[in-house]
Motif scaffolding. Structure first.
Motif, PDB file in Angstrom:
ATOM      1  N   SER A 295       0.843  -1.211   0.000  1.00 52.37           N
ATOM      2  CA  SER A 295       0.000   0.000   0.000  1.00 52.37           C
ATOM      3  C   SER A 295       0.869   1.248   0.000  1.00 52.37           C
ATOM      4  O   SER A 295       0.550   2.239  -0.674  1.00 52.37           O
ATOM      5  CB  SER A 295      -0.929   0.003   1.214  1.00 52.37           C
ATOM      6  OG  SER A 295      -1.754  -1.146   1.205  1.00 52.37           O
ATOM      7  N   GLN A 296       1.951   1.212   0.756  1.00 51.08           N
ATOM      8  CA  GLN A 296       2.865   2.370   0.768  1.00 51.08           C
ATOM      9  C   GLN A 296       3.506   2.561  -0.610  1.00 51.08           C
ATOM     10  O   GLN A 296       3.606   3.691  -1.107  1.00 51.08           O
ATOM     11  CB  GLN A 296       3.971   2.162   1.806  1.00 51.08           C
ATOM     12  CG  GLN A 296       3.484   2.201   3.248  1.00 51.08           C
ATOM     13  CD  GLN A 296       4.608   1.829   4.224  1.00 51.08           C
ATOM     14  OE1 GLN A 296       5.776   2.136   3.987  1.00 51.08           O
ATOM     15  NE2 GLN A 296       4.262   1.155   5.297  1.00 51.08           N
ATOM     16  N   ILE A 297       3.955   1.466  -1.214  1.00 50.60           N
ATOM     17  CA  ILE A 297       4.574   1.567  -2.547  1.00 50.60           C
ATOM     18  C   ILE A 297       3.549   2.120  -3.538  1.00 50.60           C
ATOM     19  O   ILE A 297       3.865   2.994  -4.355  1.00 50.60           O
ATOM     20  CB  ILE A 297       5.110   0.193  -3.001  1.00 50.60           C
ATOM     21  CG1 ILE A 297       6.226  -0.286  -2.063  1.00 50.60           C
ATOM     22  CG2 ILE A 297       5.607   0.248  -4.447  1.00 50.60           C
ATOM     23  CD1 ILE A 297       6.626  -1.747  -2.254  1.00 50.60           C
ATOM     24  N   ALA A 298       2.306   1.634  -3.446  1.00 53.16           N
ATOM     25  CA  ALA A 298       1.244   2.101  -4.359  1.00 53.16           C
ATOM     26  C   ALA A 298       1.022   3.598  -4.195  1.00 53.16           C
ATOM     27  O   ALA A 298       0.805   4.307  -5.182  1.00 53.16           O
ATOM     28  CB  ALA A 298      -0.046   1.323  -4.108  1.00 53.16           C
ATOM     29  N   ALA A 299       1.079   4.074  -2.971  1.00 54.30           N
ATOM     30  CA  ALA A 299       0.875   5.512  -2.722  1.00 54.30           C
ATOM     31  C   ALA A 299       1.992   6.317  -3.387  1.00 54.30           C
ATOM     32  O   ALA A 299       1.728   7.349  -4.017  1.00 54.30           O
ATOM     33  CB  ALA A 299       0.830   5.790  -1.228  1.00 54.30           C
ATOM     34  N   TYR A 300       3.235   5.862  -3.267  1.00 50.99           N
ATOM     35  CA  TYR A 300       4.353   6.586  -3.899  1.00 50.99           C
ATOM     36  C   TYR A 300       4.277   6.517  -5.423  1.00 50.99           C
ATOM     37  O   TYR A 300       4.606   7.473  -6.106  1.00 50.99           O
ATOM     38  CB  TYR A 300       5.698   6.048  -3.402  1.00 50.99           C
ATOM     39  CG  TYR A 300       6.028   6.511  -2.016  1.00 50.99           C
ATOM     40  CD1 TYR A 300       6.275   7.874  -1.757  1.00 50.99           C
ATOM     41  CD2 TYR A 300       6.093   5.620  -0.957  1.00 50.99           C
ATOM     42  CE1 TYR A 300       6.573   8.309  -0.480  1.00 50.99           C
ATOM     43  CE2 TYR A 300       6.396   6.052   0.331  1.00 50.99           C
ATOM     44  CZ  TYR A 300       6.633   7.390   0.565  1.00 50.99           C
ATOM     45  OH  TYR A 300       6.917   7.821   1.821  1.00 50.99           O
ATOM     46  N   LEU A 301       3.828   5.358  -5.951  1.00 47.20           N
ATOM     47  CA  LEU A 301       3.698   5.244  -7.408  1.00 47.20           C
ATOM     48  C   LEU A 301       2.677   6.252  -7.915  1.00 47.20           C
ATOM     49  O   LEU A 301       2.822   6.809  -9.008  1.00 47.20           O
ATOM     50  CB  LEU A 301       3.260   3.838  -7.788  1.00 47.20           C
ATOM     51  CG  LEU A 301       4.365   2.813  -7.962  1.00 47.20           C
ATOM     52  CD1 LEU A 301       3.778   1.434  -8.154  1.00 47.20           C
ATOM     53  CD2 LEU A 301       5.257   3.178  -9.135  1.00 47.20           C
ATOM     54  N   ASN A 302       1.642   6.481  -7.138  1.00 46.34           N
ATOM     55  CA  ASN A 302       0.586   7.417  -7.520  1.00 46.34           C
ATOM     56  C   ASN A 302       1.035   8.862  -7.411  1.00 46.34           C
ATOM     57  O   ASN A 302       0.621   9.705  -8.177  1.00 46.34           O
ATOM     58  CB  ASN A 302      -0.617   7.232  -6.598  1.00 46.34           C
ATOM     59  CG  ASN A 302      -1.735   6.528  -7.298  1.00 46.34           C
ATOM     60  OD1 ASN A 302      -1.459   5.560  -7.989  1.00 46.34           O
ATOM     61  ND2 ASN A 302      -2.941   7.005  -7.130  1.00 46.34           N
ATOM     62  N   ALA A 303       1.859   9.112  -6.395  1.00 46.58           N
ATOM     63  CA  ALA A 303       2.189  10.495  -6.050  1.00 46.58           C
ATOM     64  C   ALA A 303       3.120  11.126  -7.089  1.00 46.58           C
ATOM     65  O   ALA A 303       3.047  12.312  -7.338  1.00 46.58           O
ATOM     66  CB  ALA A 303       2.838  10.540  -4.672  1.00 46.58           C
TER      67      ALA A 303
END
Ligand code: PSU
Ligand code: MN
Length: 304
Positions: A295-303
């Motif tokens: 979930s953290q990686i997904a947030a950074y990919l989005n950001a």
């Protein structure tokens, strides 16, 4: 006809529309990796962990010939109790959809579906790998080739000791897959946070893992990344406790002539029985931990 039926759960459809992070989850772990009712409880808990970490869970499965990206509560519960669900890898997906059947996606098939749906990160427990004795059985999971082909970052806790972990790392290297231990040098061994083997790569920050995912694509390289996230210390099972159990499970598999797709589910079920459920408790801690990191990686990919 190039059409095939793919549908999104309401929450995944909303996340896609809003552009918020999504984490893919596999379904073979539910149908072939854990017994009912714990499988359903774990699936629900892991989805809740993803939501609590600020992302949307997309559990992937084929139900009656329709590829589902995200399951609603009834579909998840139905799948967890269904009998005769097929185990789908790369080879099986199209036939399952064409036949209108129901199948659960392995790591390989979940990666394919996630990529089709524009989802770049996927959390699971353990990946398939090179089985012990592969030099005569040739039993190497299609998960390893998929990691070399499909651009999804997979968060797992390394490979289980039911596999030949050293050979698994060799095949991943041959496939050009970045194998990244999270926060340590050692390659984690699923039940244990560390193993005698050093991971080929190490990263300590989920933001950098997201960056590497994007750079890999920008370099024109196909394929994903394997993030090996160590089991939380308090959930570890000492390797020495499991070694005789795994040996017994392998003997039983040989006696019963278990082969092909049935090998991994059989070994997991035997280990569950022989440890009186202790293996499952550790498995749950692993998957939850991986869901949070994904979930953290997904947030950074989005950001970015
Ligand atoms: N290893 C585990 N738990 C699992 C699996 C593997 O520790 O649930 C499942 C995953 O779905 C994985 C699949 O993709 O088994 C690999 O099967 P095979 O070894 O037949 O490729
Ligand atoms: Mn196999």
């Amino acid at each position: 006809m190039s059409y095939f039926p793919m549908t999104f759960s309401a929450e995944v459809a909303k996340a896609r529309k809003d552009g918020t992070p999504i984490v893919a989850l596999e379904s073979t772990i539910i149908t072939h990796g854990m017994p009912y009712p714990q499988n359903l409880e774990v699936a629900q808990q892991v989805e809740a962990d993803v939501r609590a970490s600020g992302a949307t869970p997309a559990t992937i499965a084929v139900i009656n010939g329709v590829l589902h990206i995200g399951l609603d509560a009834d579909q998840l519960s139905g799948l967890a109790q269904a009998k005769g669900v097929a185990k789908l890898s790369r080879a099986d997906m199209a036939v399952c959809i064409a036949s209108g059947r129901t199948g659960a996606t392995t790591v390989a098939a979940t990666m394919i579906a996630a990529h089709l749906a524009g989802i770049a990160v996927f959390a699971t427990g353990g990946i398939g790998g090179v089985h012990k004795g592969a030099e005569s059985s040739f039993d190497i999971s299609a998960d390893l080739m998929e990691l070399g082909l499909t651009p999804v970052t997979v968060v797992a806790a390394g490979a289980k000791a039911i596999l030949d972990v050293a050979k698994t790392l060799e095949v991943l290297e041959t496939q050009g897959v970045p194998v990244i231990a999270f926060g340590q040098d050692s390659f984690p061994a699923f039940w244990s946070a560390t193993s005698p083997l050093k991971a080929p790569l190490r990263m300590d920050d989920p933001a950098d893992i997201a960056k590497a995912h994007k750079i890999r694509a920008a370099l024109g390289l196909p394929g994903g990344q394997l993030v090996a996230n160590p089991i939380p210390k308090d959930a570890e099972i000492p390797a020495a406790d499991l070694a005789p159990v795994i040996a017994q499970a392998h003997r039983d598999a040989n006696v019963h002539g278990i082969s092909g797709k049935a090998v991994t589910p059989y070994l997991l079920q035997r280990i569950f029985e022989l440890t009186e459920g202790r293996s499952l408790t550790a498995n749950i801690a692993v998957v939850r931990n991986n869901a949070r990191l994904a979930s953290q990686i997904a947030a950074y990919l989005n950001a970015e």
